[in-house]
Scaffold this motif. Structure first.
Motif, PDB file in Angstrom:
ATOM      1  N   SER A  20      -6.839   1.547   8.351  1.00 17.40           N
ATOM      2  CA  SER A  20      -6.941   1.912   6.935  1.00 17.40           C
ATOM      3  C   SER A  20      -5.985   3.042   6.594  1.00 17.40           C
ATOM      4  N   PRO A  59      -8.743  -5.383  -2.828  1.00 18.96           N
ATOM      5  CA  PRO A  59      -8.251  -4.042  -2.484  1.00 18.96           C
ATOM      6  C   PRO A  59      -8.229  -3.829  -0.978  1.00 18.96           C
ATOM      7  N   GLY A  72       0.817  -1.202   0.000  1.00 17.01           N
ATOM      8  CA  GLY A  72       0.000   0.000   0.000  1.00 17.01           C
ATOM      9  C   GLY A  72       0.847   1.245   0.000  1.00 17.01           C
ATOM     10  N   GLY A  90      -3.957   3.137   0.399  1.00 20.30           N
ATOM     11  CA  GLY A  90      -4.524   2.445  -0.751  1.00 20.30           C
ATOM     12  C   GLY A  90      -3.571   1.390  -1.260  1.00 20.30           C
ATOM     13  N   HIS A 128      -3.391  -3.210  -2.046  1.00 21.17           N
ATOM     14  CA  HIS A 128      -4.074  -4.498  -2.170  1.00 21.17           C
ATOM     15  C   HIS A 128      -3.560  -5.486  -1.128  1.00 21.17           C
ATOM     16  N   GLU A 179      -9.452  -1.899   1.472  1.00 16.62           N
ATOM     17  CA  GLU A 179     -10.517  -0.953   1.758  1.00 16.62           C
ATOM     18  C   GLU A 179     -11.145  -1.339   3.094  1.00 16.62           C
TER      19      GLU A 179
END
Length: 320
Positions: A121, A147, A86, A126, A128, A149
């Motif tokens: 998070s 992903p 990420g 961002g 995977h 998320e």
């Protein structure tokens, strides 16, 4: 709590807590199968190889518990790996599980970008999550990628099961730090519950790869799964990590009205794959110039394992 019904044995839930263990179980009246993992010294070892900030240690502890749960689905010999990539302060986490019960892991992070109170998070950013399974029995390799998320590894696991396995599944993870006069230690725990009915007609559920916003009838979930999910969702974080609360007692508190079957536990140990022989073979794969560039001020080639931080040194003359 009982063992297999055909053994006709019913007994009280054991009060003895087992650290570093994986406890398989089944709630047969509801067609539920599951795993409960409790990590103590093994996760403490993993989380103290580096001086991780507490928020990073908790994130890695969650990843270790999830990897143990999913890796244990390999019944005999094989490997399972969880890996994140990420753009957050924790740009990579890798946890390996070698069946039947060897666990190792590490996190790579930029401490200058970490601030107090960051959510999982925000730490991961961002990117995977890749889950890879390799079975020695048939040399097969399977990989699922989802992903990053949501807020934590449990949500990522739910997304993986919906999209890749299409098995109704529930995951709960918890990590805690214990402070005693003897010092600090870490604990991690996890619960995996899956709905696996033997009768296909009984399984009338939302397809695993269906879009989340797809309109389905209100009765699209089987009553057995709804009941099992409702019971599992009452699990508290402290119940997963409390060293005085046994896994059997937890399962009994959740499913005693239906009856829960437990199977022999599997030991989990922190164990690294690195060895002098493997690193020696790796160094021999490099060119003489590459090896020359690796020589340190002491005239030797030093290699430190990212997982366990073991330093091994080699004499360059041994490769001539």
């Amino acid at each position: 709590m009982s063992r297999r019904a055909d053994e006709a044995s019913v007994r009280p839930a054991s009060p003895l807590a087992e650290d570093d263990s994986l406890l398989p179980f089944a709630v047969e009246p509801l067609d539920l199968r599951g795993r409960l993992v409790r990590l103590g010294p093994s996760v403490t070892s993993i989380l103290t190889h580096y001086d991780y900030p507490p928020s990073v240690a908790r994130l890695l502890g969650e990843a270790a518990a999830l990897t143990a749960l999913l890796g244990s689905l390999i019944e005999s010999h094989g490997r399972f790996q969880l890996q994140t990539r990420g753009d957050g302060p924790v740009d990579m986490i890798v946890v390996d599980f070698d069946a039947p019960g060897k666990l190792r892991g590490f996190a790579r992070y930029d401490e200058s970008r970490i601030v107090a109170g960051m959510s999982p998070s925000a730490l991961l950013g961002g990117g995977h999550l890749a889950l890879t399974m390799e079975r020695d029995s048939d040399a097969a390799r399977y990989q699922g990628v989802v992903p990053l998320e949501g807020d934590g590894f449990a949500e990522a696991a739910h997304r993986y099961f919906r999209q890749s396995e299409q098995i109704p599944s529930y995951v709960r993870l918890a990590v805690g730090e214990v402070v005693t006069p003897a010092g600090r230690s870490w604990r991690a725990g996890g619960l995996l519950l899956q709905y696996l009915p033997e009768t296909p007609a009984r399984r009338d559920l939302r397809p695993g790869d269906a879009p989340d916003d797809l309109a389905l009838p209100e009765d699209d979930e089987d009553d057995a799964w709804v009941e099992g999910l409702s019971l599992a969702a009452t699990t508290q974080d402290h119940e997963l990590v409390d060293p005085a609360f046994s896994g059997e007692r937890l399962l009994y508190s959740l499913f005693h009205e239906r009856g829960v079957t437990v199977y022999p536990t599997r030991e989990i140990v922190e164990s690294c794959r690195c060895s002098t022989e493997r690193i020696d073979n790796l160094l021999r794969s490099f060119t003489p110039q590459d090896r020359h560039d690796m020589i340190g001020d002491n005239g030797r080639i030093g290699v430190t394992c990212e997982f366990c931080r073991t330093l091994r040194e080699f004499d360059p003359a041994d490769f001539d």
